[in-house]
Design a protein around this motif. Structure first.
Motif, mmCIF file in Angstrom:
data_model
loop_
_atom_site.group_PDB
_atom_site.id
_atom_site.type_symbol
_atom_site.label_atom_id
_atom_site.label_comp_id
_atom_site.label_asym_id
_atom_site.label_seq_id
_atom_site.Cartn_x
_atom_site.Cartn_y
_atom_site.Cartn_z
ATOM 1 N N VAL A 8 0.835 -1.207 0.000
ATOM 2 C CA VAL A 8 0.000 0.000 0.000
ATOM 3 C C VAL A 8 0.865 1.250 0.000
ATOM 4 O O VAL A 8 0.518 2.255 -0.646
ATOM 5 C CB VAL A 8 -0.958 0.002 1.197
ATOM 6 C CG1 VAL A 8 -1.819 1.263 1.200
ATOM 7 C CG2 VAL A 8 -1.868 -1.216 1.164
ATOM 8 N N ILE A 20 1.712 1.907 -3.476
ATOM 9 C CA ILE A 20 0.556 2.448 -4.205
ATOM 10 C C ILE A 20 0.357 3.921 -3.877
ATOM 11 O O ILE A 20 0.174 4.759 -4.773
ATOM 12 C CB ILE A 20 -0.705 1.637 -3.859
ATOM 13 C CG1 ILE A 20 -0.590 0.206 -4.393
ATOM 14 C CG2 ILE A 20 -1.951 2.309 -4.437
ATOM 15 C CD1 ILE A 20 -1.732 -0.699 -3.970
ATOM 16 N N ILE A 67 -1.592 1.220 -8.995
ATOM 17 C CA ILE A 67 -1.988 -0.183 -9.028
ATOM 18 C C ILE A 67 -0.924 -1.032 -9.714
ATOM 19 O O ILE A 67 -0.621 -2.150 -9.265
ATOM 20 C CB ILE A 67 -3.347 -0.331 -9.736
ATOM 21 C CG1 ILE A 67 -4.452 0.362 -8.915
ATOM 22 C CG2 ILE A 67 -3.685 -1.796 -9.945
ATOM 23 C CD1 ILE A 67 -4.635 -0.206 -7.527
ATOM 24 N N GLY A 88 1.846 -1.470 -7.351
ATOM 25 C CA GLY A 88 1.396 -2.351 -6.288
ATOM 26 C C GLY A 88 1.396 -3.810 -6.710
ATOM 27 O O GLY A 88 1.809 -4.689 -5.942
ATOM 28 N N ALA A 106 -7.154 -1.028 -2.156
ATOM 29 C CA ALA A 106 -6.092 -0.676 -3.104
ATOM 30 C C ALA A 106 -6.564 0.403 -4.065
ATOM 31 O O ALA A 106 -5.849 1.382 -4.334
ATOM 32 C CB ALA A 106 -5.635 -1.918 -3.867
ATOM 33 N N PHE A 161 -6.497 -2.980 3.764
ATOM 34 C CA PHE A 161 -5.833 -3.797 2.748
ATOM 35 C C PHE A 161 -5.186 -5.021 3.397
ATOM 36 O O PHE A 161 -5.295 -6.138 2.880
ATOM 37 C CB PHE A 161 -4.788 -2.951 2.025
ATOM 38 C CG PHE A 161 -4.079 -3.665 0.908
ATOM 39 C CD1 PHE A 161 -4.664 -3.780 -0.347
ATOM 40 C CD2 PHE A 161 -2.815 -4.207 1.096
ATOM 41 C CE1 PHE A 161 -4.008 -4.433 -1.383
ATOM 42 C CE2 PHE A 161 -2.150 -4.855 0.063
ATOM 43 C CZ PHE A 161 -2.751 -4.969 -1.176
#
Length: 272
Positions: free
Chosen positions: A84, A87, A134, A137, A162, A230
């Motif tokens: 995370v 991200i 994304i 991630g 996410a 998450f």
């Protein structure tokens, strides 16, 4: 001569769109995606290497010296937080760097001149930033697999938080990029706002172990709920309330989306 000289023709009227300008929106989105994809070694590979270094330091170097956290081995606890973090940071970096570069280099007319509404500008920049977040991630998740045995317990929580993290920081990056007039100001936002909120969000520890008032204050940090939600999708339980996290994430997306729409509508620090 019977024919009079032709009258000067008027310039064509600007094209009008009754709904969303899908062609322009798609072009802006692809512009943002291709912008970071062309320098993938810097925008995708480098953040993954940084995350692996964190894993090396926090997991491998202390293996056997750290007890499981909340019944979860340390590697499985910290890996979702690192994903995370990647991200959050990369979604923010994509939109903020795109806008400040356009302002400094004088290329903001590339997206101000076409018939794009403030809503379309908001969507285009936000989705472009979210895509980078994304992508980074996903690559990060694949690369940390050798260090942590991640098993998905709640796919909805994994995908939902996410996407929320990438959209929130993508729209926050729009505001930071528009507010900053030079790279030093943008770096100040990253170093004094984004980074402290990221590291003080419980990515590497249980927030309940912090002394007061920091344990209580951490529950007002939206990054805590994004990371905690998450992580719960992998380890099966959360430290905070998932309902509060989902509600706060939705409220932030709406508030930041409205703020983005207002600044694009006014042309704040773009047209002045």
């Amino acid at each position: 001569m019977t024919d009079a000289a032709p009258a000067a023709s008027a310039p064509p009227a600007p094209r009008r769109y009754d709904g969303i300008n899908w062609i322009g929106l798609r072009t802006l989105y692809l512009r943002e995606v291709r912008r970071f994809w062309k320098v993938g070694a810097q925008t995708v590979a480098a953040p993954v290497v940084t995350t692996l270094l964190y894993m090396l330091v926090f997991v491998v170097a202390v293996r056997g010296g750290r007890p499981p956290l909340d019944g979860t081995p340390f590697a499985e606890f910290v890996a979702p937080g690192l994903i995370v973090m990647a991200i959050l940071n990369n979604a923010f970096a994509n939109s903020s760097s795109s806008l400040i570069q356009a302002k400094i280099m004088g290329t903001s007319t590339d997206f101000l001149t076409p018939p794009l509404s403030p809503l379309e500008l908001t969507i285009g920049f936000s989705l472009g930033a979210a895509t980078r977040g994304i992508v980074v991630g996903l690559v990060t998740a694949v690369c940390v697999m050798p260090f942590a045995r991640l098993q998905i317990h709640d796919l909805f929580a994994v995908i939902g938080f996410a996407l929320a993290a990438s959209l929130i920081m993508g729209m926050a990056g729009v505001l930071a990029g528009l507010w900053s007039e030079k790279f030093d100001q943008l770096a100040a936002v990253q170093n004094f706002v984004v980074m402290p909120m990221t590291f003080l969000s419980g990515a590497f520890y249980l927030v309940e172990n912090l002394p007061e008032p920091f344990a209580t204050l951490s529950h007002y940090n939206p990054f805590f709920y994004l990371i905690d939600g998450f992580r719960s999708g992998f380890i099966g339980h959360a430290e905070g309330s998932l309902a509060v996290g989902a509600g706060m994430s939705a409220a932030l997306i709406v508030a930041l989306g409205l703020a983005n729409w207002l600044v694009f509508r006014s042309g704040w620090r773009l047209k002045s």
